[in-house]
Structure formats: structure tokens, C-alpha cells
Scaffold this motif. Sequence first.
Motif, mmCIF file in Angstrom:
data_model
loop_
_atom_site.group_PDB
_atom_site.id
_atom_site.type_symbol
_atom_site.label_atom_id
_atom_site.label_comp_id
_atom_site.label_asym_id
_atom_site.label_seq_id
_atom_site.Cartn_x
_atom_site.Cartn_y
_atom_site.Cartn_z
ATOM 1 N N THR A 27 2.492 -16.481 -20.344
ATOM 2 C CA THR A 27 1.260 -15.471 -20.222
ATOM 3 C C THR A 27 -0.005 -15.302 -20.893
ATOM 4 O O THR A 27 -0.082 -15.983 -21.582
ATOM 5 C CB THR A 27 1.543 -13.871 -20.690
ATOM 6 O OG1 THR A 27 1.540 -13.599 -21.920
ATOM 7 C CG2 THR A 27 3.475 -13.844 -20.068
ATOM 8 N N SER A 50 3.116 -7.437 -17.977
ATOM 9 C CA SER A 50 3.605 -7.645 -19.397
ATOM 10 C C SER A 50 2.660 -6.220 -19.213
ATOM 11 O O SER A 50 2.691 -6.298 -20.812
ATOM 12 C CB SER A 50 3.884 -8.597 -19.495
ATOM 13 O OG SER A 50 3.613 -9.583 -19.476
ATOM 14 N N VAL A 218 8.880 -19.297 -18.842
ATOM 15 C CA VAL A 218 8.068 -18.753 -18.673
ATOM 16 C C VAL A 218 8.094 -18.016 -20.294
ATOM 17 O O VAL A 218 9.122 -17.058 -20.244
ATOM 18 C CB VAL A 218 7.824 -17.511 -18.202
ATOM 19 C CG1 VAL A 218 8.470 -17.213 -17.444
ATOM 20 C CG2 VAL A 218 6.818 -17.144 -17.970
HETATM 21 O O1 KIV Z 1 4.159 -9.575 -16.184
HETATM 22 C C1 KIV Z 1 5.218 -10.946 -16.492
HETATM 23 O O2 KIV Z 1 4.622 -10.952 -18.114
HETATM 24 C C2 KIV Z 1 6.291 -11.331 -16.093
HETATM 25 C C3 KIV Z 1 6.677 -12.426 -17.016
HETATM 26 C C4 KIV Z 1 7.575 -11.894 -17.963
HETATM 27 C C5 KIV Z 1 7.732 -13.578 -16.153
HETATM 28 O O3 KIV Z 1 6.537 -10.714 -14.599
#
Ligand code: KIV
Length: 294
Positions: A27, A50, A218
Amino acid sequence: MQTTPRRVTIQTLRQMKEKGDRIAMLTAYDATFARLLDEAGADVLLVGDSLGMVIQGHDTTLPVTLDEIAYHCRAVARGARRAHIVGDMPFMSYQASIEQAMINAGRLMKEGGCHSVKLEGGAVHAELVRRLVSAGIPVMGHIGLTPQSYHQLGGFKVQGRDAGGRERLLEDAKALEEAGCYAIVLEAIPADIARDITAAVSIPTIGIGAGVGCDGQVLVSYDALGMDESFKPRFVRRYATLGSTIKDAISHYVADVRSGAFPSDAESFTVSENKATPSTMESAPYSTPASAKK
Ligand code: KIV
């Protein structure tokens, strides 16, 4: 002369699966981190909802708005030159109607500058995925633990362990592939189910808490970098302890300010130097990751 690296596309990601090259996704929420992660070789940068938790300090991702995701996408797009940038569709930006979802996804592409969008949920969104893809908007799916359904799921829990869980996840993955998703995030599901899904679909699977049998992985970058010393779930590997590094550095800065050790003469300007270079400093007043683009 610095050359512009070739951008990772959804076609690159599919070829990586075909060749067995694992995909590294993280991210990113701002231009500085995007530059660093991009230069370190991350293939995909997800502007994830997130950010509601790690940037905004909420307990869930639910309060995040489309405008906020678009804002962070713009920053990430300015910082990254090679990585494929995915904009996360936040809670209730795509669930109410296909029309609204199309407009909102379009905004992330047009205003946010991202290269694809991600949405949570399986077969239930197959028609929406079809419509988005036919409008030229590549879609990454996301099944297993879908944090936007926090209250429906009763918390952040591993998914697929109950009777029929494996079959439901497999069906969802196949429905998303058939609808046109170019990749699927598998979050918090048993590793053997993730391995089966990965073998059953021809599009890449990207796991988080889903074992090593996925086509890629990820992590939330703040978790991978150890920004929060108190947060260490089983599926996270910390590649740094930046939280304590930052606190150490800043406590030195605070001590230097209080004692007068910062700034030194070398870190200050004088009248004579200003005359030599009347209108400019040696550099801009603040660093900008846009300098990576030169
Ligand atoms: O919002 C996010 O960071 C996610 C990842 C954890 C896949 O969806």
C-alpha cells in the motif's frame, strides 16, 4: 541520463503469473512513500482504504470517502514511475448501484490518476465488474476477509474455515475471473485454499495472510515497516522498525532544539551569501518526490 522505467500494466501482471514470477504489492498513500516503494521495485501500489486506519486513525476502513482515496491516489501517482497504481473503492462507493459505482470508479481513474480500481466481494459484484471492464476500467477483486464487511463478519476474522467456505471462495474467484477481473486479492484465508484458488484461475492472486501459494503478496506498508510497535499480527513480517527509528530521531531533534545545538552556523544563512545568490537557495525549501521524475 535517467530513463523512464517501463510501467507495470495488467498485462505485465498476467505475464508474471504465466512465467511464475511473484508479484510484490504494497500500500502507498503519499508521493514520498510511493517514490521509495517504486524505486525499491514494488510492482503494484495500492492506495488502500486501510488509510482510514493507518493514516486517519480510525478503527475500521468504513469512514473513508471517495474524495479521500482520490486525493491520496493523486499524490501516489506523482511519486511512482514504474508501479501499477490501484485505487481502492471505499465502503458504499460501489454497493448502492452499478451506475454510481461506474461514476465513482471513473473519478478514481480521471481525478486520481490510478490505473485500475479494487473492490471487495465476490460473485455478487460480477455484473458490476463486467460493466467497469467494458468501460475500460480494469478491476482487481478482493475476497476472503473483506474489511468493509467488518460488522457483517463480526470482526477481522480468518475466512473460509467454515463448512462450504472453500467452495464459496473458489466460486467467487472464478466468478470474478469470468466477469473480467485482472487479479484478485485473497485476504486472511487458509493457505491450502489460497493455493487451490491460485491453481483454478488464470489471473494472478495476491495474498495477504493467505500463505505462499499465491501469485503475489501484499502488505500494508506501514505494517511491513514497523511504524506501530504494538501491532504485529501473525501474517505481517516487519522489514524495519521505523516507528522506533522515527521516535529516536525526533527525540534527538527535540533535544537539539532545546539545547540550541540545532541549527548550526552551517545550517543558517548569512547576509553576504544572500547577496551572492539573491533570489534562490541551493534547493527548494522542502524535498519533493517529483524530483525523482527528472
Ligand atoms: O486497503 C488495503 O490496504 C487493502 C489491502 C490490505 C489488500 O485492501
